[in-house]
Design an enzyme around this catalytic site. Sequence first.
Site, short mmCIF file in Angstrom:
data_model
loop_
_atom_site.label_atom_id
_atom_site.label_comp_id
_atom_site.label_asym_id
_atom_site.label_seq_id
_atom_site.Cartn_x
_atom_site.Cartn_y
_atom_site.Cartn_z
N ASP A 64 36.07 40.58 -29.25
CA ASP A 64 34.69 41.02 -29.07
C ASP A 64 34.35 41.96 -30.23
O ASP A 64 35.23 42.49 -30.91
CB ASP A 64 34.52 41.76 -27.74
CG ASP A 64 33.07 42.12 -27.47
OD1 ASP A 64 32.26 41.19 -27.27
OD2 ASP A 64 32.73 43.32 -27.48
N SER A 65 33.04 42.17 -30.40
CA SER A 65 32.60 43.11 -31.43
C SER A 65 32.96 44.54 -31.09
O SER A 65 32.89 45.43 -31.95
CB SER A 65 31.08 42.99 -31.61
OG SER A 65 30.42 43.32 -30.41
N CYS B 122 32.21 37.51 -27.14
CA CYS B 122 31.04 38.08 -27.81
C CYS B 122 30.02 36.97 -27.95
O CYS B 122 30.32 35.92 -28.54
CB CYS B 122 31.43 38.63 -29.18
SG CYS B 122 30.05 39.17 -30.20
N GLU C 144 28.98 51.41 -26.44
CA GLU C 144 30.07 51.76 -27.34
C GLU C 144 30.30 53.28 -27.38
O GLU C 144 31.43 53.73 -27.58
CB GLU C 144 29.78 51.24 -28.74
CG GLU C 144 29.95 49.74 -28.89
CD GLU C 144 31.41 49.28 -28.84
OE1 GLU C 144 32.28 50.00 -29.36
OE2 GLU C 144 31.67 48.21 -28.26
N CYS D 110 25.10 39.35 -23.41
CA CYS D 110 26.02 40.09 -24.27
C CYS D 110 27.04 40.70 -23.33
O CYS D 110 26.67 41.26 -22.29
CB CYS D 110 25.28 41.18 -25.05
SG CYS D 110 26.38 42.33 -25.95
N HIS E 107 28.66 43.32 -23.47
CA HIS E 107 28.50 44.76 -23.27
C HIS E 107 27.58 45.07 -22.08
O HIS E 107 27.71 46.11 -21.45
CB HIS E 107 27.89 45.42 -24.52
CG HIS E 107 28.82 45.60 -25.66
ND1 HIS E 107 29.20 44.57 -26.49
CD2 HIS E 107 29.45 46.71 -26.15
CE1 HIS E 107 30.02 45.03 -27.42
NE2 HIS E 107 30.18 46.33 -27.23
#
Length: 262
Positions: free
Chosen positions: A9-10, A72, A151, A183, A185
Amino acid sequence: MNAPIGVIDSGVGGLTVVRELRKYLPNEPIIYIGDDARCPYGPRSAEEVLQFTMEMVESLSKMGIKMLVIACNTATAVALDEIRMQFSFPVIGVIRPGARAAVKASQTGEIAVLGTMGTVNSKAYDGAIQQLRPDATVHSLACPGFVPIVESGEYRSPQAREVVDQTLQPLHMYSFDTVILGCTHYPLLQEHIEQHFSSQKQIISSAVETVVDVERILNEQQIQSSSMIQPIFYTTGSIKKFQSIVEDWLSIKQPDVRAIKF
């Protein structure tokens, strides 16, 4: 076959997929790479996203993974086909499972997609949804403020609720009954998103449907594992910050988080 499943993932978003993997496939060892230092991927060019994704996959390939999950959405939209051509292990993205879950859930065929700028611009969800349900209407919204607040570890804060409320306002001009968290996240903000919509919408995370695909391939290829091994996490960013999010989101005490550079 006790080789691990690789997850990339990013940043920390793919932990939402890891949580479902651990819930439904607890015997599967996992190696995770989160590219926190270069997150977010959404505003980046397709060339950068492809390069960064390839770097993570090549590292996992050297570690001997048996399967890859691109957790991602931006990387899935840009790099899935290329990675499948270059590597011999099975590769699963998160877009088609998310689209499949939304089409199953929607009564009206009107579906909202929350995603990064890269995912929205790729129209990958539009194509995946309309392939499954040609009469579907898709309302896509880029949510550039979501990934940074996740994040930073502030996803439970009042500020996160404010960001969610402000970001989602443009969707109120449309009618839809289902929302895809496009996404990985975004499930960390799901409580705020549900509160914004007053629980009137079906909120879909691709994570559970992705694990359905993982289990199917494990069974088809007979590469299931039988070992109870704790996951290993790699991050290009802060180990301490990554550990705190793993502990909170996955309830793992003292997770094995290691540094990696590209």
